[in-house]
Design an enzyme around this catalytic site. Sequence first.
Site, PDB file in Angstrom:
ATOM      1  N   GLU A   1      -6.886  -6.067  -1.592  1.00 32.46           N
ATOM      2  CA  GLU A   1      -7.032  -5.086  -0.509  1.00 32.46           C
ATOM      3  C   GLU A   1      -5.926  -4.056  -0.610  1.00 32.46           C
ATOM      4  O   GLU A   1      -4.794  -4.375  -1.010  1.00 32.46           O
ATOM      5  CB  GLU A   1      -6.975  -5.801   0.846  1.00 32.46           C
TER       6      GLU A   1
ATOM      7  N   CYS B   1       0.812  -1.221   0.000  1.00 30.84           N
ATOM      8  CA  CYS B   1       0.000   0.000   0.000  1.00 30.84           C
ATOM      9  C   CYS B   1       0.841   1.264   0.000  1.00 30.84           C
ATOM     10  O   CYS B   1       0.343   2.342  -0.324  1.00 30.84           O
ATOM     11  CB  CYS B   1      -0.924   0.004   1.219  1.00 30.84           C
TER      12      CYS B   1
ATOM     13  N   ARG C   1     -10.376   0.638   4.638  1.00 36.56           N
ATOM     14  CA  ARG C   1      -9.556  -0.020   3.623  1.00 36.56           C
ATOM     15  C   ARG C   1     -10.382  -0.267   2.364  1.00 36.56           C
ATOM     16  O   ARG C   1     -11.602  -0.447   2.408  1.00 36.56           O
ATOM     17  CB  ARG C   1      -8.989  -1.352   4.148  1.00 36.56           C
TER      18      ARG C   1
ATOM     19  N   ARG D   1     -10.376   1.777  10.719  1.00 37.31           N
ATOM     20  CA  ARG D   1      -9.307   1.523   9.746  1.00 37.31           C
ATOM     21  C   ARG D   1      -9.957   1.305   8.371  1.00 37.31           C
ATOM     22  O   ARG D   1     -10.223   0.180   7.959  1.00 37.31           O
ATOM     23  CB  ARG D   1      -8.495   0.299  10.168  1.00 37.31           C
TER      24      ARG D   1
END
Length: 435
Positions: A109, A70, A155, A153
């Site tokens: 993801e 990421c 995502r 969080r």
Amino acid sequence: MRFIDLFSGLGGFHVAARALGGHCVFAAEIDEGLRQLYIKNHGIEPAGDIRDVKAEDVPAHDLLCAGFPCQPFSKAGEQMGWKDKKRGTVFWNIIQIIRERQPRLVLLENVAHFVKHDDGNTYRKVRAALEKEGYEVDHHQFSPHQFGVPQIRERFYMVGAFGGLKGFQWPEPASVDANLSIRSVLDKHPLDALPLSPQIIRCLEVWQEFLDLLPEPIKLPSFPIWAMEFGATYPYDRDNLDEVSLRKLQSTRGCFGQSLRGLTRDEIITRLPSHAIREGIAFPKWKKTFIRQNREFYIEHRQRLKNWLPKLAEFPSSLQKFEWNCQGVRRDLWRLVTQFRASGVRVKRDNTAPSLVAMTTTQVPIIAWEKRYMTVRECARLQSLDSLSYLPEGEAAVRALGNAVNASVVKRILEQMLPLLNIGNLQRGTTSAAA
């Protein structure tokens, strides 16, 4: 159902898929320490760098899972995207495996910002690449707190299915439980917890004094407090301070209102905030707004804060910034959750933890009422990885858990995806016959 786990890390995808009856036939992880932990926790040895993996060597599988790096797309990084030759292009290794093995399902993801990176061009390229291989794709954003895990969080998740996503629905987040609390993942006074340093305790005491000086009904700012701008008057509307004459600079004030009178240009630079020392790059509009708001806030409350302000100057610049994300709650730092980030001291309610970040041990959430940091095991619970018998230690644990996918969120998505394995007689991968 046979699955592969790419960029596997601690195995968040593995934990979720195995809980649904899946069997892992291949994993890949570049970090040697995490590979050894993966063997201990999951009984399979991952391959190393995916760039060294030949697609034809990857076993046939029904489901490909990948939380690809990421950092190239995160707002916390440089956002180099595809230009990051080490991490930004590994998505194309995923495509090579998909082209060779043609799994029925794909689950990816990344950070929430991924869909907006490069004005959406990065996302569009990923989507187009999957569609070219015959997959219908869709994406959504989820946070663990939407599924009863006390961590905020956000995502990005992308699902892909060869032959179409007909019948697939994203899991429906539950209403946030009023009783959700970070305390549900905490141990009481754990012996392995890292205590707060005297400097951190002192910093919290100084910021608590700030809160005490601004009692109700004075509303705390919704913007980040940059205390070094309190009393400052140096110009921030120029691309380069070299464009400003020395005489004019000497007539302004630097950090905390320090006088710049009679100083040389080099001496002046040492009394300005680090974010003011820029060459050839104009301040973005949002940063100008924050500077203006902070200066105006100090002018309004100067009489209350002028004697307090010098106490903050002893700390590093990152500790001179403060984010209050607890509007409407009792202004007591020792009852709340704090995180020391490069962007400042961030304070949140005790119902959820801030997002775990893959940085340093000093950015682990602070349990202020016990004057300690969260332990590795507690952080693992925030990622729904508490079933793992073995975890990294120290900064390796912070990096691994900060990069991990949340197993609870992944499991909820997979529950919605797996029925697609039984739809149609598709000649792709191993299909449902191998499930």
